[in-house]
Write a protein that holds these residues in place. Structure first.
Motif, mmCIF file in Angstrom:
data_model
loop_
_atom_site.group_PDB
_atom_site.id
_atom_site.type_symbol
_atom_site.label_atom_id
_atom_site.label_comp_id
_atom_site.label_asym_id
_atom_site.label_seq_id
_atom_site.Cartn_x
_atom_site.Cartn_y
_atom_site.Cartn_z
ATOM 1 N N THR A 115 -7.767 5.940 -11.742
ATOM 2 C CA THR A 115 -7.050 5.090 -10.794
ATOM 3 C C THR A 115 -5.425 5.450 -10.837
ATOM 4 O O THR A 115 -5.049 5.625 -11.976
ATOM 5 C CB THR A 115 -7.317 3.431 -11.342
ATOM 6 N N VAL A 117 -1.453 4.200 -8.395
ATOM 7 C CA VAL A 117 -0.991 3.209 -7.514
ATOM 8 C C VAL A 117 0.153 4.057 -6.711
ATOM 9 O O VAL A 117 1.008 4.567 -7.294
ATOM 10 C CB VAL A 117 -0.421 1.880 -8.170
ATOM 11 N N GLU A 216 -3.581 0.832 -4.499
ATOM 12 C CA GLU A 216 -4.351 1.519 -5.697
ATOM 13 C C GLU A 216 -5.396 2.282 -4.948
ATOM 14 O O GLU A 216 -5.963 1.932 -3.916
ATOM 15 C CB GLU A 216 -5.208 0.250 -6.359
ATOM 16 N N ALA A 292 -4.272 -5.474 -13.629
ATOM 17 C CA ALA A 292 -2.876 -4.923 -13.118
ATOM 18 C C ALA A 292 -2.055 -6.042 -13.023
ATOM 19 O O ALA A 292 -2.122 -7.272 -12.920
ATOM 20 C CB ALA A 292 -3.279 -4.695 -11.761
ATOM 21 N N TYR A 354 -0.497 -1.291 -15.248
ATOM 22 C CA TYR A 354 -1.965 -1.583 -15.769
ATOM 23 C C TYR A 354 -1.893 -1.885 -17.388
ATOM 24 O O TYR A 354 -1.043 -1.377 -18.144
ATOM 25 C CB TYR A 354 -2.821 -0.373 -15.654
#
Length: 374
Positions: A115, A117, A216, A292, A354
């Motif tokens: 993951t 962003v 994201e 988050a 995160y």
């Protein structure tokens, strides 16, 4: 004279450090503690420090513990108060080759690799999958994919990502409903819409509102360039989902997380940071789950930043006021926010970070406030 002053100054710093250690040790701390396999520095500190996120400052102020990241199962921590505050480490033969970590990295690796962003502009301008060999609708490992706007050489590997959430600020931070979350689910399949993605707000009262904090994206595969050009030819090396048109390509991140984390209070407190999303959860999260936060590097947040999360107080009916003769009084009252848990940041982006829930007394919900860890 200068030498004497330096010695005096050094002794003063040592005295302050000892005082800090004494102030933070819990009154019921044991004289010793033997480190066990599976311990983390946070867990150990929470046993005998009133503020576990301060362990680096306290432990590093004591010469007996030169590097808290080099403590191993079987080591004995001496916590006795004889002769003044003392936090020491009794040397012994190592019985395990794995040093104790600050946080359980094994619980984070998959999430950290998968993951990221990005800004909306970064995602929109990224190379994208335009088609597949033999006009397939999807691609699986071993098949060819074709990408546009990809500047790369044969042999290079690229991550294939799919936009999953649009992070936005709350439109009205003074009146937040827990149902109004910041993450709006996305769909990157251009066969279903004309744009790079569309926001699916069917289950989201926050849909389309608030300034963008970022998008994201989830890494769903890796592809290797076979031939440069526009479109470029790649072979899909691996994937966790079927690759489809509209999926983006981004450089592979070989070092997505730090090896060590040093918990600390925010260096500068952002304006009203909130919990805005979860990993692998719908309604709420607890200890050792990922959240988050609506603050990032732009706000001065770095890895190790620790927040206290306060759960929003409920609004209840004031039955006494409602049944009184004073009918003009408010019939509802909002209860104070309550402590929910500590969150330590382990990966930051521009406006989103995160964090791992380190401990807690109650579930953490979207919209809960992140505050100073006091």
């Amino acid at each position: 004279m200068i030498k004497k002053f330096a010695m005096l100054l050094g002794s003063m710093f040592f005295t302050v450090a000892v005082y800090a250690a004494a102030a933070q040790l819990r009154p019921d701390h044991p004289d010793t503690y033997t480190v066990k396999k599976g311990d983390t520095l946070w867990d150990i500190s929470a046993r005998f420090l009133s503020k576990p996120w301060l362990w680096p400052e306290i432990w590093q102020a004591n010469p007996q513990v030169r590097n808290p990241h080099k403590i191993y199962p079987g080591d004995v921590l001496n916590l006795s108060m004889q002769g003044g505050a003392h936090l020491g480490l009794q040397p012994r033969v190592r019985i395990d080759g794995d040093a104790v970590t600050a946080i359980p990295l094994s619980e984070l690796r998959m999430f950290l690799k998968d993951t990221r962003v990005m800004t909306e502009d970064q995602v929109k301008s990224a190379p994208y999958v335009v088609g597949f060999e033999e006009n397939h609708l999807r691609a699986t490992p071993g098949q060819k994919v074709y990408a546009r706007q990809l500047s790369a050489e044969p042999g290079q590997r690229w991550a294939i990502v799919r936009p999953t959430n649009a992070f936005r600020e709350f439109k009205d931070v003074g009146n937040i409903d827990r149902g109004s979350v910041v993450g709006d689910s996305l769909d990157s399949d251009v066969s279903m819409n004309r744009g790079p993605w569309h926001e699916d707000g069917r289950d989201n009262g926050h849909f389309g509102k608030g300034a963008s904090l970022g998008v994201e994206v989830t890494v769903i595969g890796t592809a290797e360039v076979l031939r440069a050009g526009d479109p470029a030819s790649l072979v899909l090396v691996d994937s966790t989902l079927e690759i489809r048109k509209g999926d983006r390509l981004m450089p592979v991140d070989d070092a997505p997380y730090d090896a060590y984390y040093y918990p600390h209070a925010p260096k500068t407190m952002p304006a009203d940071p909130r919990v805005i999303a979860f990993s692998d959860a719908l309604a709420a999260v607890g200890s050792r789950q990922v959240v988050a936060i609506s603050a990032g590097a732009h706000d001065g947040i770095d890895n190790g930043t620790t927040f206290t999360v306060m759960s929003a107080g409920e609004t209840i009916s004031d039955d006494v006021a409602s049944n009184s003769e004073e009918r003009g009084t408010a019939k509802n009252v909002r209860l104070p926010d309550e402590y929910a848990g500590h969150v330590m940041i382990f990966r930051t982006f521009d406006r989103v970070s995160y964090g791992l829930v380190m401990d807690g007394l109650r579930p953490i919900h979207k919209g809960d406030r992140a505050t100073q860890p006091e």
